[in-house]
Design a protein around this motif. Structure first.
Motif, PDB file in Angstrom:
ATOM      1  N   HIS A 192      -3.835 -26.640  14.578  1.00 21.63           N
ATOM      2  CA  HIS A 192      -4.114 -25.357  15.158  1.00 21.63           C
ATOM      3  C   HIS A 192      -4.292 -24.096  13.997  1.00 21.63           C
ATOM      4  O   HIS A 192      -5.384 -23.086  13.931  1.00 21.63           O
ATOM      5  CB  HIS A 192      -2.989 -24.947  16.440  1.00 21.63           C
ATOM      6  CG  HIS A 192      -3.425 -23.588  16.796  1.00 21.63           C
ATOM      7  ND1 HIS A 192      -3.511 -23.322  18.261  1.00 21.63           N
ATOM      8  CD2 HIS A 192      -2.901 -22.260  16.425  1.00 21.63           C
ATOM      9  CE1 HIS A 192      -3.710 -22.029  18.568  1.00 21.63           C
ATOM     10  NE2 HIS A 192      -3.236 -21.350  17.368  1.00 21.63           N
ATOM     11  N   HIS A 196      -7.159 -22.040  12.004  1.00 20.03           N
ATOM     12  CA  HIS A 196      -7.235 -20.403  11.919  1.00 20.03           C
ATOM     13  C   HIS A 196      -7.690 -20.204  10.529  1.00 20.03           C
ATOM     14  O   HIS A 196      -8.475 -19.229  10.226  1.00 20.03           O
ATOM     15  CB  HIS A 196      -6.115 -19.882  12.202  1.00 20.03           C
ATOM     16  CG  HIS A 196      -5.605 -19.490  13.560  1.00 20.03           C
ATOM     17  ND1 HIS A 196      -6.447 -18.623  14.391  1.00 20.03           N
ATOM     18  CD2 HIS A 196      -4.286 -20.004  14.109  1.00 20.03           C
ATOM     19  CE1 HIS A 196      -5.892 -18.434  15.363  1.00 20.03           C
ATOM     20  NE2 HIS A 196      -4.751 -19.322  15.705  1.00 20.03           N
ATOM     21  N   HIS A 208      -7.995 -16.139  18.599  1.00 16.03           N
ATOM     22  CA  HIS A 208      -8.600 -17.297  19.274  1.00 16.03           C
ATOM     23  C   HIS A 208      -9.920 -17.274  19.859  1.00 16.03           C
ATOM     24  O   HIS A 208     -10.144 -17.703  20.906  1.00 16.03           O
ATOM     25  CB  HIS A 208      -7.635 -17.499  20.075  1.00 16.03           C
ATOM     26  CG  HIS A 208      -6.148 -17.841  19.806  1.00 16.03           C
ATOM     27  ND1 HIS A 208      -5.262 -16.879  19.974  1.00 16.03           N
ATOM     28  CD2 HIS A 208      -5.674 -18.761  18.892  1.00 16.03           C
ATOM     29  CE1 HIS A 208      -3.978 -17.331  19.168  1.00 16.03           C
ATOM     30  NE2 HIS A 208      -4.400 -18.286  18.632  1.00 16.03           N
TER      31      HIS A 208
HETATM   32 ZN    ZN Z   1      -3.327 -19.267  17.114  1.00 16.30          ZN
END
Ligand code: ZN
Length: 255
Positions: A192, A196, A208
């Motif tokens: 995750h 980013h 997001h």
């Molecule tokens: Zn995040």
């Protein structure tokens, strides 16, 4: 360009008689200060190029021995808003941030991990970069463990150099992710945050949004915000977490 003696002479001539010494300094956060009972004026070295109105402002502040009236407050404001000093300090801050990133002492979080945990994270990052991101991320981004996060499981700290190029200051993971039973969350959180990083480096986007979700789907992490997930936590927040989880099977014996 003014010397320290020139600067002193100029402000004394404008009324700051109590000052008998001026020092130029290259501070990252201090524009000016008075020391030695208000007789020494320390100023940022950008003021070597001080204009007459700035010298006048300094003589007011120094002449009053600090900010003691509306006049000296206005003068101090003029000084700290002077564009050349603002630019010089911003440059110094960025240089500091870059140096700190290169030698691993960047701001943000301090890593609470053991050397073994740091090696583990470095290996896992490299593995994911090769197998999920096609090697499109930088070879090294500091991946740190943080023992202060509460609800958050991780973060990616974006940075920008003076020339406008983007870089990643760090990825940080909640240290609880190293505990037994958190394997799936650990991998998912690292992916995750790496998504980013990829999204920020390539598009400049944070958060997001659609470009992040494209990355999340491509690399196989859940395309959602990281909160309130089932994850095991330490019994007490003061408990140290030193566990080094097993590496993915493909890496065992290779690290
Ligand atoms: Zn995040």
């Amino acid at each position: 360009m003014l010397t320290e003696e020139d600067f002193l002479r100029e402000i004394r001539r404008r009324g700051a008689k109590r000052i008998n010494c001026v020092r130029f300094k290259d501070n990252r956060s201090t524009v000016w200060s008075l020391t030695r009972r208000g007789t020494t004026l320390n100023v940022h070295s950008a003021f070597r190029r001080a204009t007459p109105d700035i010298l006048r402002a300094f003589s007011k502040v120094a002449g009053e021995g600090g900010i003691r009236s509306a006049t000296s407050r206005d003068a101090a404001q003029l000084i700290s808003d002077w564009p050349p000093v603002k630019r010089a300090m911003e440059r110094a801050r960025r240089r500091h941030l870059e140096d700190a990133t290169e030698n691993g002492t960047a701001p943000g979080t301090r890593c609470c991990g053991t050397p073994q945990q740091q090696t583990y994270l470095k290996t896992l990052y490299r593995y994911f970069n090769e197998t999920r991101f096609n090697g499109r991320l930088p070879k090294r981004i500091p991946v740190r463990l943080n023992n202060r996060m509460r609800s958050a499981l991780g973060h990616m700290l974006p940075g920008e150099r003076e020339d406008g190029t983007r870089y990643v200051v760090e990825i940080a993971l909640n240290v609880d992710l190293m505990l037994t039973g958190n394997g799936a969350e650990r991998a998912d959180t690292l992916l995750h945050e790496m998504a980013h990083a990829a999204d920020y480096l390539e598009s400049g986007n944070r958060g997001h949004g659609p470009s992040w979700r494209v990355w999340a789907k491509r690399v196989g992490c859940r395309p959602m915000t990281l909160y309130d997930r089932p994850v095991r936590f330490r019994r007490r927040r003061s408990d140290p977490v030193t566990r080094v989880p097993p590496l993915p099977p493909a890496l065992r014996g290779a690290a």
